[in-house]
Motif scaffolding. Structure first.
Motif, short mmCIF file in Angstrom:
data_model
loop_
_atom_site.label_atom_id
_atom_site.label_comp_id
_atom_site.label_asym_id
_atom_site.label_seq_id
_atom_site.Cartn_x
_atom_site.Cartn_y
_atom_site.Cartn_z
N LYS A 1 0.77 3.95 -3.06
CA LYS A 1 0.43 5.37 -2.88
C LYS A 1 1.58 6.27 -3.34
O LYS A 1 1.35 7.31 -3.96
CB LYS A 1 0.10 5.64 -1.41
CG LYS A 1 -0.53 7.02 -1.18
CD LYS A 1 -1.20 7.09 0.18
CE LYS A 1 -1.97 8.40 0.33
NZ LYS A 1 -2.73 8.46 1.58
N LYS B 1 0.83 -1.21 0.00
CA LYS B 1 0.00 0.00 0.00
C LYS B 1 0.86 1.26 0.00
O LYS B 1 0.57 2.23 -0.70
CB LYS B 1 -0.92 0.00 1.22
CG LYS B 1 -2.00 -1.08 1.18
CD LYS B 1 -2.83 -1.07 2.46
CE LYS B 1 -3.83 -2.21 2.48
NZ LYS B 1 -4.61 -2.26 3.74
N ASN C 1 -7.53 -0.60 -11.92
CA ASN C 1 -6.99 0.71 -11.53
C ASN C 1 -6.22 1.35 -12.67
O ASN C 1 -6.36 2.54 -12.95
CB ASN C 1 -6.07 0.56 -10.32
CG ASN C 1 -6.83 0.26 -9.04
OD1 ASN C 1 -7.93 0.75 -8.85
ND2 ASN C 1 -6.25 -0.55 -8.17
N THR D 1 -8.79 -3.64 -1.91
CA THR D 1 -10.24 -3.53 -1.93
C THR D 1 -10.63 -2.25 -2.66
O THR D 1 -9.81 -1.35 -2.86
CB THR D 1 -10.81 -3.48 -0.51
OG1 THR D 1 -10.36 -2.28 0.14
CG2 THR D 1 -10.36 -4.69 0.30
N ARG D 2 -11.90 -2.16 -3.06
CA ARG D 2 -12.37 -0.97 -3.78
C ARG D 2 -12.16 0.29 -2.94
O ARG D 2 -11.77 1.35 -3.46
CB ARG D 2 -13.86 -1.12 -4.12
CG ARG D 2 -14.18 -2.18 -5.15
CD ARG D 2 -13.66 -1.78 -6.51
NE ARG D 2 -14.01 -2.75 -7.53
CZ ARG D 2 -15.10 -2.69 -8.28
NH1 ARG D 2 -15.97 -1.72 -8.11
NH2 ARG D 2 -15.33 -3.60 -9.20
N LYS D 3 -12.41 0.21 -1.64
CA LYS D 3 -12.25 1.36 -0.76
C LYS D 3 -10.79 1.77 -0.67
O LYS D 3 -10.45 2.95 -0.70
CB LYS D 3 -12.79 1.04 0.63
CG LYS D 3 -12.77 2.21 1.58
CD LYS D 3 -13.39 1.85 2.93
CE LYS D 3 -13.37 3.04 3.88
NZ LYS D 3 -13.97 2.69 5.19
N GLU D 4 -9.90 0.78 -0.56
CA GLU D 4 -8.46 1.07 -0.48
C GLU D 4 -7.96 1.68 -1.79
O GLU D 4 -7.10 2.57 -1.78
CB GLU D 4 -7.70 -0.21 -0.17
CG GLU D 4 -7.90 -0.72 1.25
CD GLU D 4 -7.25 -2.08 1.46
OE1 GLU D 4 -6.93 -2.41 2.61
OE2 GLU D 4 -7.05 -2.81 0.46
N GLU D 5 -8.48 1.20 -2.91
CA GLU D 5 -8.03 1.67 -4.22
C GLU D 5 -8.20 3.18 -4.36
O GLU D 5 -7.31 3.88 -4.84
CB GLU D 5 -8.80 0.95 -5.32
CG GLU D 5 -8.39 -0.50 -5.51
CD GLU D 5 -9.30 -1.23 -6.48
OE1 GLU D 5 -8.99 -2.37 -6.80
OE2 GLU D 5 -10.33 -0.64 -6.90
N LYS D 6 -9.36 3.68 -3.95
CA LYS D 6 -9.63 5.11 -4.11
C LYS D 6 -8.61 5.95 -3.35
O LYS D 6 -8.12 6.96 -3.86
CB LYS D 6 -11.05 5.43 -3.62
CG LYS D 6 -12.15 4.80 -4.47
CD LYS D 6 -13.52 5.09 -3.91
CE LYS D 6 -14.61 4.43 -4.74
NZ LYS D 6 -15.97 4.66 -4.18
N GLY D 7 -8.31 5.54 -2.14
CA GLY D 7 -7.34 6.30 -1.35
C GLY D 7 -5.94 6.20 -1.89
O GLY D 7 -5.19 7.18 -1.90
#
Length: 336
Positions: free
Chosen positions: A15, A11, A176, A302-308
């Protein structure tokens, strides 16, 4: 514990990677905008203070700073990011045909949405919104349009937004990489007229490159679509001039026969073919898109992690914000 540690490191690296890419593309847009303004000023001075630059000169002052000044800056910023080394893969001809048909459908729908939204904004301010790029293409020698819009533009844009971008992001998820490629490609056009269809066909181009790792496919598709929109569309429009339309609607056999020149007949056949391809592409978009699977081995986040991770970093935020601001300014400048 080891898996948890590897996940956390992944992660952090993701990022950081997307942040560096965001800064790189922010610099790409900023440097190209500044360089283009300098080029326009120099061209204005060399033209004796007159603003009536030729179409070829306008193309040159737009493309040269973009790809020979801003592009090296982008490469300098992101060149150390590791690239994906997966080799070329086979892709079915039927898949390419489906993708091409979908591109045509997306192009026309996206163009209608962009033009319609621009018109709504123009009406709100009591003005008319003009597509400056379309005006430039219509008033420029066809040779210049073919060189810059049909050939050079697609080559450079596919290298930047597919090859360079996807190779450095696909390991963090094919989905992504595809959406980011399409979004950055659409934002980079900096105007509402092109944003929606650029995003749509950008998704298809990215999908083709991810599945085949062959840049030639999306590059050829890009060239064909630009050729259709900037060369053939103008020829078709010119074929159906006011005089031709009057003759065709007259009901007089002699006048109708006189209007049916080879150019008009070819334009009519081309228009029918486009209508057929449009509805075929629409059918594929509705029924066949589920077959175009990504991340078949599982997405890394996860989808939520991807956005961040993808968009929740300073570099990407700066790029997106700067493009949106410039898009607003461009939209206001196109009001007449």
């Amino acid at each position: 514990e080891v898996k948890r540690g590897e996940g956390l490191l992944n992660k952090v690296l993701a990022k950081k990677t997307f942040g560096i890419i965001g800064w790189g593309f922010f610099a790409f847009v900023a440097v190209s905008t500044i360089a283009q303004q300098i080029a326009v000023t120099l061209a204005y001075m060399l033209n004796g203070g007159r603003e009536d630059l030729s179409g070829l000169a306008t193309y040159f002052v737009s493309f040269f700073p973009l790809y020979f000044i801003a592009f090296p800056v982008l490469l300098l910023i992101i060149k150390k990011l590791p690239k994906d080394d997966i080799g070329k893969k086979d892709i079915a001809i039927s898949t390419l045909v489906k993708c091409f048909c979908m591109c045509i459908t997306i192009m026309y729908i996206g163009n209608i949405v962009g033009t319609g939204l621009s018109s709504v904004i123009g009406n709100f301010f009591g003005k008319t919104s003009n597509n400056n790029l379309a005006e430039l293409i219509m008033n420029t020698d066809m040779v210049g349009t073919i060189i810059f819009v049909v050939i050079l533009g697609p080559i450079m844009e596919e290298v930047v937004f597919r090859k360079i971008l996807i190779d450095r992001t696909v390991k963090y998820g094919e989905r992504n990489a595809m959406f980011l490629s399409a979004l950055l490609f659409a934002l980079f056009h900096l105007n509402l007229f092109q944003f929606f269809y650029a995003f749509g066909i950008g998704l298809v181009f990215a999908y083709i490159y991810i599945k085949s790792r062959r840049l030639g496919y999306s590059m050829v598709f890009h060239m064909i679509i630009n050729f259709m929109g900037s060369v053939i569309a103008i020829q078709v429009a010119n074929s159906f001039g006011e005089d031709t339309v009057v003759k065709l609607q007259s009901g007089n056999p002699d006048m109708v026969a006189a209007a049916l020149t080879p150019e008009v007949i070819l334009s009519f056949i081309y228009s029918l073919a486009i209508i057929v391809i449009f509805f075929v592409g629409l059918a594929f978009l509705i029924a066949g898109r589920k077959e175009m699977k990504l991340d078949v081995d599982g997405a890394p986040f996860t989808r939520k992690e991807e956005k961040g991770l993808v968009y929740g970093n300073v570099g990407m935020a700066f790029f997106i914000a700067s493009c949106l601001v410039m898009m607003v300014l461009t939209t206001m400048a196109q009001l007449r």
